[in-house]
Design a protein around this motif. Structure first.
Motif, PDB file in Angstrom:
ATOM      1  N   VAL A  11       0.839  -1.202   0.000  1.00 25.57           N
ATOM      2  CA  VAL A  11       0.000   0.000   0.000  1.00 25.57           C
ATOM      3  C   VAL A  11       0.875   1.253   0.000  1.00 25.57           C
ATOM      4  CG1 VAL A  11      -1.687   1.315   1.342  1.00 25.57           C
ATOM      5  CG2 VAL A  11      -2.003  -1.146   0.996  1.00 25.57           C
ATOM      6  N   ARG A  15       0.756   4.187  -2.794  1.00 22.05           N
ATOM      7  CA  ARG A  15       0.611   5.610  -2.454  1.00 22.05           C
ATOM      8  C   ARG A  15       1.759   6.440  -3.028  1.00 22.05           C
ATOM      9  NH1 ARG A  15      -1.449   4.069   3.570  1.00 22.05           N
ATOM     10  NH2 ARG A  15      -3.679   4.102   3.094  1.00 22.05           N
ATOM     11  N   ASP A  22      -5.670   7.497  -1.166  1.00 21.63           N
ATOM     12  CA  ASP A  22      -6.253   7.340   0.171  1.00 21.63           C
ATOM     13  C   ASP A  22      -5.120   7.203   1.181  1.00 21.63           C
ATOM     14  OD1 ASP A  22      -7.382   6.468   2.540  1.00 21.63           O
ATOM     15  OD2 ASP A  22      -8.800   5.127   1.581  1.00 21.63           O
ATOM     16  N   THR A  25      -6.883   5.430   5.246  1.00 21.36           N
ATOM     17  CA  THR A  25      -7.354   4.075   5.507  1.00 21.36           C
ATOM     18  C   THR A  25      -6.168   3.163   5.798  1.00 21.36           C
ATOM     19  OG1 THR A  25      -9.202   4.432   3.996  1.00 21.36           O
ATOM     20  CG2 THR A  25      -8.704   2.150   4.578  1.00 21.36           C
ATOM     21  N   LEU A  30      -7.723  -1.194   3.472  1.00 23.78           N
ATOM     22  CA  LEU A  30      -7.719  -0.737   2.091  1.00 23.78           C
ATOM     23  C   LEU A  30      -7.713  -1.926   1.132  1.00 23.78           C
ATOM     24  CD1 LEU A  30      -6.024   2.358   0.819  1.00 23.78           C
ATOM     25  CD2 LEU A  30      -5.792   0.296  -0.527  1.00 23.78           C
ATOM     26  N   ASN A  33     -11.095  -3.707   1.254  1.00 23.02           N
ATOM     27  CA  ASN A  33     -12.080  -2.924   0.501  1.00 23.02           C
ATOM     28  C   ASN A  33     -11.876  -3.048  -1.003  1.00 23.02           C
ATOM     29  OD1 ASN A  33     -13.107  -2.093   2.952  1.00 23.02           O
ATOM     30  ND2 ASN A  33     -12.138  -0.073   2.888  1.00 23.02           N
ATOM     31  N   THR A 100     -10.664   1.420  -4.642  1.00 22.40           N
ATOM     32  CA  THR A 100     -10.441   0.962  -3.266  1.00 22.40           C
ATOM     33  C   THR A 100     -11.737   0.969  -2.507  1.00 22.40           C
ATOM     34  OG1 THR A 100      -9.851   3.205  -2.564  1.00 22.40           O
ATOM     35  CG2 THR A 100      -8.046   1.712  -3.158  1.00 22.40           C
TER      36      THR A 100
END
Length: 100
Positions: A11, A15, A22, A25, A30, A33, A100
């Motif tokens: 993640v 990012r 996001d 989260t 994440l 989801n 997401t």
């Protein structure tokens, strides 16, 4: 734990390359989801963490059934969790936000 590190770092990579924006989260949520991993995968990882932490500090209180259950869950869930997270990372495109 290595699986949680894999989840967190995947993640973080998404990012950094702006594949997702996001920032709030938590990484496991994440990926749940996004359909990359299941809630059951997270439960199994948490159970493994609980057994590991117990075994490091109060080994005598760790029941054999708890240890057996954690090992069986790990055997059952780890390969697919790694495969799913790795496939998700491979699918990331810089600057293109994923669902997401």
């Amino acid at each position: 734990m290595l699986l949680m590190d894999l989840i967190a770092l995947s993640v973080k990579l998404a990012r950094r390359i702006e594949a997702i924006d996001d920032e709030s989260t938590p990484a496991p949520e994440l990926l749940v989801n996004a359909g990359v991993i299941s809630r059951e995968d997270i439960v199994a990882i948490e159970k493994q963490r609980e057994v590991r932490n117990t075994s490091q500090h109060i080994y005598i209180q760790l029941s054999m059934s708890a240890l057996r259950l954690a090992v069986l869950q790990q055997i059952e869930t780890t390969p697919s969790t790694i495969r799913n997270v790795a496939a998700w990372v491979e699918s990331l495109e810089p600057g293109a936000e994923v669902d997401t």
